[in-house]
Design a protein around this motif. Structure first.
Motif, PDB file in Angstrom:
ATOM      1  N   GLY A  31       0.834  -1.061   0.056  1.00  0.00           N
ATOM      2  CA  GLY A  31      -0.112   0.074  -0.043  1.00  0.00           C
ATOM      3  C   GLY A  31       0.826   1.168  -0.127  1.00  0.00           C
ATOM      4  O   GLY A  31       2.211   1.239  -0.035  1.00  0.00           O
ATOM      5  N   ALA A  38       0.104   3.952   5.549  1.00  0.00           N
ATOM      6  CA  ALA A  38      -1.105   3.520   5.602  1.00  0.00           C
ATOM      7  C   ALA A  38      -1.634   2.605   6.659  1.00  0.00           C
ATOM      8  O   ALA A  38      -2.523   1.920   6.895  1.00  0.00           O
ATOM      9  N   TRP A  74      -3.705  -5.454   0.669  1.00  0.00           N
ATOM     10  CA  TRP A  74      -3.640  -3.984   0.110  1.00  0.00           C
ATOM     11  C   TRP A  74      -3.987  -2.935   1.130  1.00  0.00           C
ATOM     12  O   TRP A  74      -5.533  -3.111   1.335  1.00  0.00           O
ATOM     13  N   THR A  75      -3.379  -2.447   1.963  1.00  0.00           N
ATOM     14  CA  THR A  75      -3.764  -1.645   2.910  1.00  0.00           C
ATOM     15  C   THR A  75      -3.788  -0.194   2.575  1.00  0.00           C
ATOM     16  O   THR A  75      -2.994   0.593   2.056  1.00  0.00           O
ATOM     17  N   VAL A  76      -5.014   0.455   2.927  1.00  0.00           N
ATOM     18  CA  VAL A  76      -5.324   1.837   2.665  1.00  0.00           C
ATOM     19  C   VAL A  76      -5.625   2.698   4.137  1.00  0.00           C
ATOM     20  O   VAL A  76      -6.353   2.075   4.803  1.00  0.00           O
ATOM     21  N   ASP A  77      -5.508   3.822   4.011  1.00  0.00           N
ATOM     22  CA  ASP A  77      -5.717   4.668   4.973  1.00  0.00           C
ATOM     23  C   ASP A  77      -7.262   5.206   4.633  1.00  0.00           C
ATOM     24  O   ASP A  77      -7.361   6.222   3.846  1.00  0.00           O
ATOM     25  N   ALA A  96      -8.674   9.037  -4.985  1.00  0.00           N
ATOM     26  CA  ALA A  96      -7.709   8.344  -4.224  1.00  0.00           C
ATOM     27  C   ALA A  96      -7.037   7.115  -5.145  1.00  0.00           C
ATOM     28  O   ALA A  96      -5.898   6.441  -5.407  1.00  0.00           O
ATOM     29  N   SER A 119      -0.050   3.686  -6.012  1.00  0.00           N
ATOM     30  CA  SER A 119      -0.280   2.520  -5.465  1.00  0.00           C
ATOM     31  C   SER A 119      -1.378   1.469  -5.728  1.00  0.00           C
ATOM     32  O   SER A 119      -1.291   0.374  -5.884  1.00  0.00           O
ATOM     33  N   PHE A 120      -2.314   2.313  -6.241  1.00  0.00           N
ATOM     34  CA  PHE A 120      -3.553   1.552  -6.836  1.00  0.00           C
ATOM     35  C   PHE A 120      -3.307   1.179  -8.034  1.00  0.00           C
ATOM     36  O   PHE A 120      -3.765   0.158  -9.009  1.00  0.00           O
TER      37      PHE A 120
END
Length: 480
Positions: free
Chosen positions: A227, A231, A306-309, A320, A325-326
């Protein structure tokens, strides 16, 4: 290493871990065990398969220790030979004295894996069962332990036996026409042989399909936490590991290299890898190298967390989703990705978290993906139970359905043999149906079938390739 029988060398080894312990166990196998059990070593006859408390005295009559001995008569022992298991106090000095004294009486130190090799050579185990002994010792999860136990009880052999039997019948049919060259294969026999080959080929492919699951069980599910910077990836690693493995800081980009830990999640072992954040504009060479390492780990991953804030999705998940990252996330099959919305504890209105995460997933993968999204807080632990449940469900999906209750997970060696068998069977099928309609060349078909039979036989050890056996058993620990 040549094949041995019980009239050859007697071997001895410590079968428990080295070092100080309450009890240590020394294992002995070979012809001298019968002599020693009948009174030559302990001054009394030892009944078969019963624990006996006796004094162990050295050749010069010195008391070494009071021990518990179990005597096994061939063939009802682990090795299929006469054997002794001597349990003594776990003082390394006592163990050394005992092993040295047995050596002075005629036993030699066992080579790595030699006890299990003798079990194989005496017919107590087939080769796949012998390998399962090591899998059992090295199992790191409930699933890997269960599969190793089933293989030790002959599960792989039970799946292979009908394939080998049918292939032998097919080979006999083809060979018959080679022995009688004036007889051509009638159409009904060609159809029957083709059907049999196809059945064996499908069974071989089913077993081969468990190769990746075998790798997952033996090495752990390769799980990459990825990510954008900050994040909460390192916080998630620490939460799953159960201690502060990674440094955590409010400053983005704390992790430049990758960190790896093996953890148990439900019945599975995970090789958990924390990676550097994927920056849209990496600042320096070190950061760029960290991103390259992240991309390499993603290439090898079985599962990507996959870690998102979530706090950054407040205004526009669609905006976003245009970040670097995406763009990286789009490169990977959705089946590999589990999208984690982190920092839910920092949202003023947590009820919107699910909608934000779902919108982000749709922008990346163009579908709903509700079963691949988890809302959590790596700091408070909120949502962790659901994350664990989801990971277990996805990990269970790596196990191919072979029908029945037995679990099979072939090793790399098994897979290589199955691939050779598959190739031979495919060639045999092609030869059975020449494109120009001419009669099949029975000699060539028979040759391919023999090659496939030999490849399948290698899995259970029906073909004694001495060099392969030496290499295999050398990987075992002493005392096994």
């Amino acid at each position: 290493m040549k094949a041995m029988n019980q009239h050859e060398a007697t071997i001895v080894a410590l079968a428990t871990p080295a070092g100080t312990a309450a009890i240590s166990m020394v294992r002995v196998s070979g012809a001298l065990c019968r002599v020693w059990a009948e009174g030559a070593l302990f001054g009394r006859h030892l009944p078969d398969r019963r624990a006996c408390h006796v004094d162990y005295r050295s050749l010069d009559g010195q008391l070494v220790d009071d021990v518990v001995v179990v005597s096994y008569r061939a063939p009802a022992s682990y090795t299929g030979e006469d054997a002794l298991e001597i349990s003594c106090h776990g003082n390394p000095f006592i163990v050394r004295r005992l092993v040295e004294d047995l050596g002075a009486r005629g036993a030699r130190p066992a080579l790595p894996g030699e006890f299990t090799q003798r079990a194989f050579l005496s017919g107590r185990l087939d080769l796949s069962q012998a390998e399962a002994v090591m899998d059992l010792i090295q199992a790191r999860s409930d699933r890997s332990l269960a599969v190793a136990q089933q293989q030790l009880k002959g599960a792989l052999g039970r799946h292979l036996a009908p394939l080998q039997s049918q292939l032998l019948d097919t080979a006999a049919s083809v060979e018959a026409y080679i022995d009688f060259p004036d007889e051509d294969l009638p159409p009904e026999d060609r159809e029957r042989i083709t059907t049999q080959l196809d059945t064996v080929l499908r069974g071989t492919r089913r077993l081969l399909a468990t190769r990746h699951y075998g790798q997952v069980l033996r090495e752990g599910l390769r799980t990459v936490i990825a990510g954008a910077p900050n994040a909460g990836k390192s916080s998630l690693l620490n939460r799953l590991v159960g201690f502060d493995r990674a440094l955590v800081s409010p400053e983005p980009g704390t992790t430049r290299d990758f960190l790896e830990e093996t953890v148990r999640v439900g019945p599975h072992a995970l090789r958990l890898i924390d990676t550097a954040g994927l920056n849209q504009l990496p600042g320096n060479e070190l950061e760029k190298r960290g991103i390259r390492l992240t991309q390499e780990r993603l290439q090898e991953a079985d599962l990507i967390l996959w870690t998102v804030d979530l706090t950054e999705l407040t205004h526009s998940p669609a905006l976003a989703a245009t970040g670097t990252s995406f763009d990286e996330m789009r490169r990977w099959p959705r089946e590999k990705v589990l999208l984690l919305g982190n920092k839910v504890d920092q949202l003023a209105d947590p009820s919107q978290a699910r909608a934000r995460l779902s919108e982000l997933w749709r922008h990346v993968f163009a579908d709903a993906g509700d079963d691949r999204q988890v809302i959590l807080s790596a700091v408070t632990g909120e949502g962790l139970d659901r994350l664990v449940t989801t990971i277990v469900r996805l990990a269970d999906g790596f196990q191919p359905d072979l029908g029945g209750e037995e679990m099979i997970a072939v090793s790399l060696r098994h897979a290589q043999a199955l691939e050779r068998a598959q190739t031979g069977l495919e060639r045999a099928l092609q030869l059975m149906t020449p494109p120009d309609g001419t009669p099949p060349a029975s000699e060539l078909v028979a040759s391919e079938i023999r090659g496939a039979l030999e490849a399948l036989g290698e899995i259970l050890g029906k073909y004694d390739h001495e060099r392969m056996l030496d290499r295999l058993f050398a990987a075992f620990c002493i005392g096994k």
